[in-house]
Write a protein that holds these residues in place. Structure first.
Motif, PDB file in Angstrom:
ATOM      1  N   THR A 904      12.680  15.229   9.536  1.00 49.41           N
ATOM      2  CA  THR A 904      14.053  15.737   9.531  1.00 49.41           C
ATOM      3  C   THR A 904      14.021  16.509   7.619  1.00 49.41           C
ATOM      4  O   THR A 904      13.256  16.013   7.129  1.00 49.41           O
ATOM      5  CB  THR A 904      15.087  15.284   9.645  1.00 49.41           C
ATOM      6  N   ASN A 906      16.639  18.928   5.157  1.00 48.14           N
ATOM      7  CA  ASN A 906      18.659  19.547   5.217  1.00 48.14           C
ATOM      8  C   ASN A 906      18.349  20.769   4.851  1.00 48.14           C
ATOM      9  O   ASN A 906      17.712  20.645   3.883  1.00 48.14           O
ATOM     10  CB  ASN A 906      19.196  18.126   4.203  1.00 48.14           C
ATOM     11  N   THR A 909      17.807  21.694   0.616  1.00 51.47           N
ATOM     12  CA  THR A 909      16.491  21.265   0.255  1.00 51.47           C
ATOM     13  C   THR A 909      15.102  22.259  -0.607  1.00 51.47           C
ATOM     14  O   THR A 909      15.384  24.236  -0.302  1.00 51.47           O
ATOM     15  CB  THR A 909      15.554  20.933   1.302  1.00 51.47           C
ATOM     16  N   THR A 929      17.718  23.393  12.215  1.00 49.63           N
ATOM     17  CA  THR A 929      19.304  22.903  13.097  1.00 49.63           C
ATOM     18  C   THR A 929      17.261  21.662  13.469  1.00 49.63           C
ATOM     19  O   THR A 929      16.635  22.436  13.110  1.00 49.63           O
ATOM     20  CB  THR A 929      19.387  23.680  13.779  1.00 49.63           C
ATOM     21  N   TRP A 937      12.170  19.381  14.130  1.00 52.58           N
ATOM     22  CA  TRP A 937      13.510  20.152  13.579  1.00 52.58           C
ATOM     23  C   TRP A 937      12.928  21.432  12.789  1.00 52.58           C
ATOM     24  O   TRP A 937      11.207  21.668  12.498  1.00 52.58           O
ATOM     25  CB  TRP A 937      13.842  18.889  12.449  1.00 52.58           C
ATOM     26  N   ASP A 959      14.169  17.259  -2.106  1.00 45.80           N
ATOM     27  CA  ASP A 959      16.293  16.339  -1.918  1.00 45.80           C
ATOM     28  C   ASP A 959      16.556  15.744  -2.818  1.00 45.80           C
ATOM     29  O   ASP A 959      17.039  14.717  -2.324  1.00 45.80           O
ATOM     30  CB  ASP A 959      15.613  16.964  -0.167  1.00 45.80           C
ATOM     31  N   ARG A 962      19.323  13.274  -1.922  1.00 43.22           N
ATOM     32  CA  ARG A 962      19.535  12.813  -0.792  1.00 43.22           C
ATOM     33  C   ARG A 962      18.362  11.744  -0.803  1.00 43.22           C
ATOM     34  O   ARG A 962      17.844  10.842   0.161  1.00 43.22           O
ATOM     35  CB  ARG A 962      19.304  13.683   0.669  1.00 43.22           C
TER      36      ARG A 962
END
Ligand SMILES: [Zn+2]
Lengths: 985, 94
Positions: A904, A906, A909, A929, A937, A959, A962
């Motif tokens: 996945t 986000n 990114t 999404t 994804w 990213d 995160r």
């Protein structure tokens, strides 16, 4: 004597005893007391510890200028720090405590700071922690970051409760011809004169009683004045501070409605924040008595002379038994006389050698004497005094109080808010207000008048000035000359201490000493503004009302200049602190900003919608069934739309009616794509650019009739687009005959999307033929009726990529429409879908929204070059290819897949090349999404050079926020049904 | 608080209005060159004193106004509708 209260003095109500707590002990006072007068009456001398040195501090004044007695009132969520005890009215059950001391003000462990004084001189923190060479960059800062929290704990004031404020505050507005600030003799005279001349007058007084400094007179009774003012129809606002003057005679007021009440009615706001729009402002704000800098001039028991007069005549408190009064002017003698009548032993030290004053000789006057040093630490034991000419010799006077008067400073603060610099007056040793070009007039002692008759005359002159400026009269007037004492004042700001380290305070509240000012000078901070910031002189919440002039005079002496050459600091609002609660008023919590809901808001909630905020709007986010999570729910909703049918509230889109013979020409100019050939009964997707060629918004326009269009805009840009269209029509294209009207509130809209959407609509419209493929082809528009004779507009528009319709009805029919559509959609196993599913559907299709059109993106960047007409000129067409916008390494819209389809990612990114993961990379992911259709994804975003450049190359999505990183594949943004066959079905 | 005397609504707080920009710009025709548009969009005088600027009565009558305001004192000398035809109407109704 158990208390300092004496009989037959004061205006307090001795029949009404109030009990209060100070530092966890019980005391009593009387109705009419302030906390300060009650503490003094109870012989409480130490009320706080000072900012840096933790020196014991007492009560210095009787008013807003107080720079020592800052206390904390109340407890728990009603704990209010840094309240001036001198202006806090006493009420039954009041709870107060001293600040900046542990465990308490009488025994404070941090008092040791007093002996480490040299470490806390001006600039100490800066020098030690922020810039020690060679650590000026890096380590010094790190040291500061480490120590800051300890330093802040030791140096400081009271602390806020940290809990939500339980009280309510209110914003209020008023208008008047004349607002008078201050209810002393000058303000009252001005108000009466104006009311008699038929002006609409508001009189503002920060005290609970009107009268100004007359409240310190033993025979003053304000009841007659009050009656007169009320009979003239003057609006009297007591407990109200004019904290700031603003443009166009706007005055900011803070009214303390319940701060003096023990158990206030919670339906009444605690404070009101007033905005008064006046035609003229008269300021009779009075003057503030200064202290004198000399060694240990901060020991509890030091006070201004005028303050002790207030405590005697207003509160019946004799503040000392053996009192030394140090002065350089005539204003103290009446007080000296009254204090001596009341039973105190008085010695007056007057720095002037030659002057005549009438007294009854009940007390000693030492001419040519100045205060040199106070002996004592928690209270005064004695005062060393010396002949002004010969500082090397001093003698000692036994006393328990030292009263100071270093002259008076007119309260020019409010005028200073308007940028009017005061001018120095040598003969009165003070700054006097200059004239203002605006409708502001200074009266009374705030223009340097020291006696009552002059003040009254100036009030009347002030109103005449107002009447003349307002064009109501043309009358000659004159103001009395500043001054009014029999003997001239002799400037006295500091008595120098001969021993090396002194504690001669200039600014009590921020612990700034005369040595600090000299240190600032030695280190080159000689401009007043630098002096202020380096030493923090005058930067406490009293803004140096008592000490600023002393600081200026010291700097003048060091620079060998006169005070006016050194300058004056500019006072800024607020005159006294304004609580944040009062500023926010009722705009807190749910009322922080307006809330917009669609006409089917409740319908959505009743049908299980979880809501999300989009701008001001509440929109359905997802409609979970039983135990579904957000992602369970939106994946089901999006799949259902692709499989059968879904219904989505799209009312929040902006809607604009465009009417008039030049409407087509207008649209053709504002959209980048052609609109001149759009037929009646058809809609078109359009993109608007800004003047500078960047994309402003996208939406659709429906041609309802020859000269009538219905435009939709994005939810976020609706207001901006409306203003923009109005601007163009009213300022640039004034020859176009077009009318634009926002109809966003008038229409409720839904999207009905999915392969079964036509069948659902078939069952919902009166005449099912209107929605068949011939009558309503892709981008077709019709005005027709839903069952039940409900007029509606339907356009075959698709955001999801499926066969889809947008249906609009008048807002009143929203619920009926939803009931009708939903009843029929259920027959096809349809669903209600929210914003999350809508997002999934549009990302799969590569449709852009505000996440992509972020104000930096061109039409080409968004991959919509086809939408830029080459056959016409339009807003932005000249600029869209300018300079950097035509670079070929711009970030272009693409789709992203994770290389490993199980991973996945986000939004946010950063896209990087494999061996160069740093900085801003070469692109970014804007929307992501889970794709129910593709089963993994997917993302939309931008990458330099676009798809062509990176087609088969693995990139990295970094990213760092995160702590994620994944490999990415760049794909076409049109991730499903790239030819759009479903929409045309 | 700046107070603006809207020709339609009367004197109101500036918080009812939105600031537009320089009211003296003559925007070039849509087919004008990039250079002309650059001049019109990006180059502004930094006037000390009175200047003409547009304000939108966005929380009022929605009219765009030309306001002659001093950048030093906020004093406002005149307020007119932007649209020349409306200027005439307002003028005639005085
Ligand atoms: Zn208006």
């Amino acid at each position: 004597m158990k208390t300092r209260r004496i009989d037959n003095y004061g205006k307090i109500n001795r029949d009404k005893i109030l009990s209060f707590r100070w530092d966890k002990k019980n005391y009593t006072g009387f109705e009419g007391d302030t906390l300060a007068s009650a503490l003094l009456a109870n012989k409480i001398g130490i009320v706080g510890r000072s900012f840096k040195y933790h020196r014991p501090r007492g009560i210095f004044s009787s008013g807003v200028e107080e720079s020592g007695a800052l206390v904390t009132i109340g407890s728990k969520d009603r704990r209010d720090p840094n309240v001036r005890a001198t202006t806090q009215e006493l009420y039954n059950g009041l709870e107060a405590s001293g600040q900046n001391a542990f465990p308490n003000v009488n025994f404070d462990l941090a008092g040791i700071n007093n002996y480490l004084g040299r470490f806390f001189a001006a600039g100490f923190y800066y020098k030690t922690f922020m810039g020690i060479p060679p650590l000026e960059w890096g380590k010094g800062t790190a040291i500061w970051m480490f120590f800051e929290k300890f330093i802040r704990k030791a140096a400081g004031m009271g602390s806020a409760s940290g809990l939500p404020d339980p009280d309510t505050y209110e914003h209020a507005h008023d208008f008047c011809d004349l607002i008078v600030v201050g209810s002393g003799p000058s303000g009252v005279a001005a108000a009466i004169e104006a009311a008699e001349k038929k002006l609409d007058v508001i009189l503002v007084e920060q005290d609970s009683l009107i009268g100004g400094n007359q409240l310190a007179e033993n025979d003053f009774d304000n009841s007659q004045i009050k009656n007169q003012l009320e009979n003239l129809g003057i609006k009297i606002m007591t407990r109200t501070t004019a904290f700031g003057l603003y443009d166009n005679c706007v005055v900011g007021l803070l009214e303390r409605v319940t701060d003096h009440i023990s158990a206030p009615n919670l339906n009444i706001p605690r404070q009101r924040f007033w905005t008064i729009r006046a035609k003229h402002i008269i300021v009779g704000a009075g003057a503030i008595e200064r202290h004198i800098a000399f060694n240990n001039n901060d020991i509890p028991g030091v006070m201004t002379v005028n303050a002790s007069k207030h405590y005697l005549n207003r509160y019946g408190v004799l503040t000392g038994k053996r009192i030394a009064i140090a002065t350089n002017n005539d204003s103290v003698y009446e007080t000296a006389h009254q204090l001596s009548e009341a039973g105190a032993d008085i010695t007056v030290l007057d720095s002037r050698s030659n002057f005549e004053i009438e007294t009854n000789k009940n007390f000693e006057i030492r001419k040519g004497y100045v205060p040199y040093n106070i002996n004592g630490s928690k209270k005064i034991h004695s005062l060393d005094v010396s002949k002004s000419e010969n500082m090397n010799k001093y003698e000692t006077i036994n006393c328990d109080q030292v009263l100071l008067s270093g002259g008076w400073s007119p309260a020019v603060h409010l005028l200073s808010h308007r940028g009017v610099r005061p001018k120095w007056d040598y003969s009165n040793a003070c700054f006097l207000p200059s004239d203002s070009k605006e409708n502001i007039t200074m009266v009374g002692s705030s223009r340097g008048l020291w006696n009552k008759n002059d003040c009254i005359a100036s009030g009347i002159a002030g109103t005449t000035d107002a009447l003349n400026r307002l064009g109501i009269s043309k009358t000659n007037y004159f103001f009395p000359k500043p001054g009014g004492w029999k003997n001239p004042i002799q400037p006295l700001y500091e008595v120098k201490y001969k021993k090396s380290r002194s504690k001669s305070f200039v600014d009590y509240q921020h612990d700034v000493t005369t040595d600090d000012v000299r240190l600032a000078h030695r280190e080159g901070f000689i401009s007043v503004e630098h002096l202020k910031r380096y030493t923090t002189l005058g930067m406490a919440n009293d803004q140096g009302k008592m000490g600023n002039i002393i600081g200026l005079s010291l700097m003048a002496e060091l620079l060998n200049k006169e005070i006016p050459e050194v300058g004056t600091t500019v006072f800024r609002p607020p005159y006294t602190p304004v609580p944040i609660g009062a500023l926010s008023g009722r705009n807190v919590g749910k009322h922080f900003r307006p809330l917009r809901v669609t006409p089917m808001h409740q319908w959505n909630i009743d049908h299980g919608a979880k809501m999300i905020e989009v701008g001001l709007y509440q929109r359905p986010w997802y409609y979970p069934k039983e135990n579904e999570t957000l992602s369970d729910s939106y994946i089901r909703e999006a799949s259902t739309v692709r499989k059968t049918v879904g219904i989505c509230d799209v009312t929040s889109l902006g809607k604009i009616a465009i009417q008039g013979p030049d409407s087509t020409e207008f649209l053709n100019r504002i959209y980048s794509n052609g609109f001149s050939k759009l037929q009646v009964g058809k809609a078109r997707y359009g993109i608007m650019l800004r003047d500078d060629g960047i994309v402003m918004d996208d939406g659709t326009s429906w041609r309802l009739a020859e000269n009538e269009y219905f435009m939709t805009t994005s939810t976020g840009e609706a207001a901006k687009v409306m203003s923009w269209l109005e601007e163009l029509l009213q300022t640039r294209w004034t020859d176009l005959n077009v009318n634009v009207t926002s109809v966003s509130e008038q229409w409720a809209g839904v999207s009905v999307a999915g392969p079964k959407s036509r069948e659902v609509l078939n069952n919902c419209v009166d005449d099912s033929l209107v929605v068949n493929n011939n009558n309503l082809p892709f981008m077709g528009v019709t005005s027709t009726f839903l069952k039940g004779n409900i007029p509606c507009r339907i356009a075959r528009i698709s955001f999801s990529g499926e066969l889809a319709f947008e249906v609009y009805v008048k807002s009143d029919f929203a619920n009926t429409m939803m009931d009708l559509l939903w009843a029929n959609a259920k027959k096809y196993d349809g669903c209600l879908y929210g914003l999350e599913a809508l997002g999934a559907l549009r990302v799969e299709k590569g449709h852009v929204t505000a996440a992509e059109l972020d104000g930096r993106v061109t039409i080409d960047d968004a991959g919509l070059s086809k939408m830029a007409s080459t056959k016409k000129s339009y807003i932005g067409s000249a600029m869209r290819k300018r300079g950097v916008l035509k670079n070929n390494d711009r970030e272009i819209l693409v789709g992203f897949f994770p290389s490993n389809l199980k991973e996945t990612f986000n939004a946010g990114t950063i896209v990087c090349e494999k061996n160069n993961i740093k900085g801003q990379g070469i692109g970014r992911i804007t929307s992501v999404t889970y794709s129910p259709e593709l089963g993994h994804w997917i993302g939309l975003g931008f990458v330099k050079g676009g798809l062509d450049k990176w087609k088969d190359i693995i990139l990295v999505g970094a990213d760092p926020v995160r702590n994620k990183q994944m490999n990415l594949k760049v794909v076409s943004p049109h991730m499903i049904d790239p030819k759009g066959e479903r929409m045309y079905a | 608080m700046i107070r603006i005397n809207c020709p339609y609504c009367g004197e109101r707080d500036h918080s009812e209005f939105s600031y537009g920009g320089d009211a003296t710009i003559n925007y070039p025709s849509l087919d004008a060159s990039e250079k002309e548009w650059t001049e019109a969009i990006f180059f502004r005088k930094n006037i000390k004193g009175f200047q003409f600027e547009t304000w939108h009565h966005s929380n009022g009558c929605r009219m765009w106004l030309v306001v002659e305001r001093s950048t030093v004192t906020h004093e406002i000398k005149s307020v007119k509708p932007c649209h020349p035809d409306l200027q005439k109407v307002v003028e005639n109704n005085k």
